[in-house]
Design a protein around this motif. Sequence first.
Motif, PDB file in Angstrom:
ATOM      1  N   PRO A   1       0.834  -1.199   0.000  1.00 11.47           N
ATOM      2  CA  PRO A   1       0.000   0.000   0.000  1.00 11.47           C
ATOM      3  C   PRO A   1       0.873   1.255   0.000  1.00 11.47           C
ATOM      4  O   PRO A   1       2.031   1.230   0.459  1.00 11.47           O
ATOM      5  N   GLU A   2       0.320   2.336  -0.488  1.00 11.72           N
ATOM      6  CA  GLU A   2       1.088   3.577  -0.596  1.00 11.72           C
ATOM      7  C   GLU A   2       1.557   4.084   0.769  1.00 11.72           C
ATOM      8  O   GLU A   2       2.664   4.606   0.900  1.00 11.72           O
ATOM      9  N   TRP A   3       0.736   3.917   1.799  1.00  9.25           N
ATOM     10  CA  TRP A   3       1.148   4.399   3.121  1.00  9.25           C
ATOM     11  C   TRP A   3       2.417   3.688   3.593  1.00  9.25           C
ATOM     12  O   TRP A   3       3.267   4.288   4.238  1.00  9.25           O
ATOM     13  N   LEU A   4       2.576   2.401   3.236  1.00 12.49           N
ATOM     14  CA  LEU A   4       3.754   1.658   3.646  1.00 12.49           C
ATOM     15  C   LEU A   4       4.977   2.086   2.830  1.00 12.49           C
ATOM     16  O   LEU A   4       6.085   2.187   3.366  1.00 12.49           O
ATOM     17  N   ILE A   5       4.765   2.366   1.560  1.00 11.88           N
ATOM     18  CA  ILE A   5       5.853   2.898   0.733  1.00 11.88           C
ATOM     19  C   ILE A   5       6.361   4.202   1.344  1.00 11.88           C
ATOM     20  O   ILE A   5       7.563   4.406   1.513  1.00 11.88           O
ATOM     21  N   ARG A   6       5.436   5.082   1.718  1.00 11.49           N
ATOM     22  CA  ARG A   6       5.824   6.353   2.353  1.00 11.49           C
ATOM     23  C   ARG A   6       6.561   6.108   3.673  1.00 11.49           C
ATOM     24  O   ARG A   6       7.548   6.778   3.972  1.00 11.49           O
ATOM     25  N   ASP A   7       6.079   5.167   4.473  1.00  8.60           N
ATOM     26  CA  ASP A   7       6.746   4.853   5.743  1.00  8.60           C
ATOM     27  C   ASP A   7       8.171   4.357   5.510  1.00  8.60           C
ATOM     28  O   ASP A   7       9.102   4.769   6.213  1.00  8.60           O
ATOM     29  N   TYR A   8       8.341   3.457   4.562  1.00  8.53           N
ATOM     30  CA  TYR A   8       9.672   2.937   4.264  1.00  8.53           C
ATOM     31  C   TYR A   8      10.613   4.070   3.839  1.00  8.53           C
ATOM     32  O   TYR A   8      11.754   4.149   4.284  1.00  8.53           O
ATOM     33  N   LEU A   9      10.117   4.938   2.958  1.00 10.31           N
ATOM     34  CA  LEU A   9      10.944   6.046   2.489  1.00 10.31           C
ATOM     35  C   LEU A   9      11.294   6.997   3.630  1.00 10.31           C
ATOM     36  O   LEU A   9      12.418   7.485   3.719  1.00 10.31           O
ATOM     37  N   ALA A  10      10.345   7.230   4.524  1.00 10.99           N
ATOM     38  CA  ALA A  10      10.608   8.082   5.690  1.00 10.99           C
ATOM     39  C   ALA A  10      11.667   7.440   6.590  1.00 10.99           C
ATOM     40  O   ALA A  10      12.553   8.132   7.104  1.00 10.99           O
ATOM     41  N   GLU A  11      11.603   6.125   6.769  1.00 12.48           N
ATOM     42  CA  GLU A  11      12.615   5.417   7.560  1.00 12.48           C
ATOM     43  C   GLU A  11      13.998   5.564   6.929  1.00 12.48           C
ATOM     44  O   GLU A  11      15.009   5.502   7.630  1.00 12.48           O
TER      45      GLU A  11
END
Length: 89
Positions: free
Chosen positions: A12-22
């Motif tokens: 999901p897009e929210w997880l992609i964003r979380d990974y990138l933020a990490e």
Amino acid sequence: MTAAALSIRGLPEWLIRDYLAEMGAEAPPDGDAPRMVALTWSVSWGRQEVQIAGGGFQLTQFDLVFRGDAPAVAKAREAFLKKAQRGGG
């Protein structure tokens, strides 16, 4: 400047964003485009629904493009792939 593309399905897009933020990236305050920026690289993406052969259903595919100097892009792409392979678990 180097660019490297990567297509991802099943996240999901929210997880992609979380990974990138990490990984140290954040969304720029000046726009709504799906884009995040880190110190030496950035990534933008689009989404599309793709038909799965023989299954009769669709998945959302995200097409990411990492940009920056070549070593930073390679490192960011590899780090993202490692996170994506674990699938949020």
